[in-house]
Design a protein around this motif. Sequence first.
Motif, short mmCIF file in Angstrom:
data_model
loop_
_atom_site.label_atom_id
_atom_site.label_comp_id
_atom_site.label_asym_id
_atom_site.label_seq_id
_atom_site.Cartn_x
_atom_site.Cartn_y
_atom_site.Cartn_z
N PHE A 53 0.90 -1.17 0.03
CA PHE A 53 0.06 -0.03 0.02
C PHE A 53 0.90 1.31 0.03
O PHE A 53 1.64 1.40 0.77
N THR A 54 0.53 2.06 -1.00
CA THR A 54 1.21 3.42 -0.83
C THR A 54 0.16 4.67 -0.52
O THR A 54 0.91 5.70 -0.19
N ALA A 55 -1.08 4.27 -0.67
CA ALA A 55 -1.88 5.25 -0.44
C ALA A 55 -3.38 4.53 0.11
O ALA A 55 -3.66 3.33 -0.60
N GLY A 58 -8.57 2.10 5.48
CA GLY A 58 -9.46 0.70 5.32
C GLY A 58 -9.04 -0.33 6.30
O GLY A 58 -8.13 -0.29 7.27
N SER A 59 -9.16 -1.73 6.03
CA SER A 59 -8.53 -2.86 6.57
C SER A 59 -8.57 -4.01 6.00
O SER A 59 -9.11 -4.16 5.00
N HIS A 60 -7.88 -4.73 6.12
CA HIS A 60 -7.85 -6.17 5.66
C HIS A 60 -7.42 -7.23 6.78
O HIS A 60 -6.88 -6.99 7.62
N THR A 61 -7.95 -8.38 6.43
CA THR A 61 -8.10 -9.43 7.49
C THR A 61 -7.48 -10.82 6.94
O THR A 61 -7.57 -11.15 5.74
N ASP A 63 -6.39 -14.57 7.80
CA ASP A 63 -6.96 -15.57 8.83
C ASP A 63 -7.44 -15.11 10.19
O ASP A 63 -7.03 -15.45 11.16
N PHE A 64 -8.32 -14.24 9.80
CA PHE A 64 -9.22 -13.76 11.33
C PHE A 64 -8.61 -12.76 12.00
O PHE A 64 -9.41 -12.45 12.97
N GLU A 65 -7.42 -12.22 11.50
CA GLU A 65 -6.80 -11.03 12.28
C GLU A 65 -6.70 -9.97 11.55
O GLU A 65 -6.39 -9.94 10.38
N ARG A 66 -7.40 -8.91 11.95
CA ARG A 66 -7.57 -7.37 11.12
C ARG A 66 -6.60 -6.68 11.33
O ARG A 66 -5.99 -6.52 12.46
N PHE A 67 -6.12 -6.07 10.30
CA PHE A 67 -5.14 -4.97 10.30
C PHE A 67 -5.37 -3.78 9.50
O PHE A 67 -5.95 -3.84 8.41
N PRO A 68 -5.05 -2.69 10.12
CA PRO A 68 -5.53 -1.35 9.41
C PRO A 68 -4.46 -1.23 8.19
O PRO A 68 -3.50 -1.55 8.22
N VAL A 82 -6.66 -17.51 4.68
CA VAL A 82 -7.95 -16.72 4.09
C VAL A 82 -7.75 -15.48 4.41
O VAL A 82 -7.22 -15.02 5.42
N HIS A 83 -8.32 -14.62 3.44
CA HIS A 83 -8.26 -13.17 3.66
C HIS A 83 -9.45 -12.67 3.10
O HIS A 83 -10.13 -13.04 1.97
N SER A 84 -9.74 -11.39 3.54
CA SER A 84 -10.59 -10.37 2.84
C SER A 84 -10.22 -9.18 3.26
O SER A 84 -9.41 -8.69 3.98
N TRP A 85 -11.03 -7.96 2.61
CA TRP A 85 -10.66 -6.73 3.03
C TRP A 85 -11.73 -5.66 2.79
O TRP A 85 -12.89 -6.01 2.26
#
Length: 292
Positions: A53-55, A58-61, A63-68, A82-85
């Motif tokens: 990410f350069t800009a 939001g968040s992405h997850t 394996d069920f751990e969320r990161f900003p 497993v991931h989602s965003w």
Amino acid sequence: MSKAPIPTYDICSLSMGRPASDDILVARFSDYLAAHQDIHFPHRHSFYHLAFFTAGSGSHTIDFERFPVKAGQLYFMIPGQVHSWFFTGDIEGYVMNVSAGFFNAFLQDDAYVERFPFFSGVSREGVVQLPEEKMTPVVRLFEAMLAEMPGAEIYSLDMLRLLVLEMFIQVSRAGSQDEKKEVAPHNYVLLRNFRKLVEQHYMQLRLPKEYAALLYVTPNYLNAFCRHMLGKSAGEIIRDRVLLEAKRLLINADISIAAVAYQLNFADNSYFTKFFKKYEGITPEEFRKNIS
């Protein structure tokens, strides 16, 4: 909540145009999102996946751990995670999908990339925040990869392999002090073998002594080694893998709690529920409600 098993995408299903190779895709993040608007829901990949990410926000997850989402952040994923965003505003940066065999024709050690700490398969180890001054060199490498993607020049694939490996090394060097410490070869082999054994046998083998026997070390040595390398006991690593698979199964609402317990080789549903609540703080039913 997902009403079907978590989908798994192969590298060809997420291709864009006619790339130089079916083993690698490098694209601008905004273009990738525009081409694949339906993959923000939980899913898996059969390939290595990373984003820079350069800009954006939001968040992405993973394996069920969320990161900003933060500028300068990279996340690395191994096949099967497993991931989602959930992005807000315009997202800028780069995305790369690369097959496990992409480097095989180039490197003698086909497991070389597993040496990098961000490819451990542990969510937190796969998220790297670059210092601002380290972003520009990584951006240049991604831009160089984009230029090679059409395959118009001779040796384009070899140049892509070089650029990708250089990026991995640059990111490793730019990480925290702990991440900068290269693992001694014998420790690396033992750690890799333990993690692979856990991945293969966590449904049947739950005791550290069982893995110690397979690795030809004592249980005490294996526990001390894991605490030194990962800050966790061998038992905790095994347990965490069982919990992760439980979460991956629980996200599918069509599978009953009892069926999840059976698939994970628990004696009964009650024992599974007690195990899950002890380490997650909530019951499997509550977990399902929270992710709906």
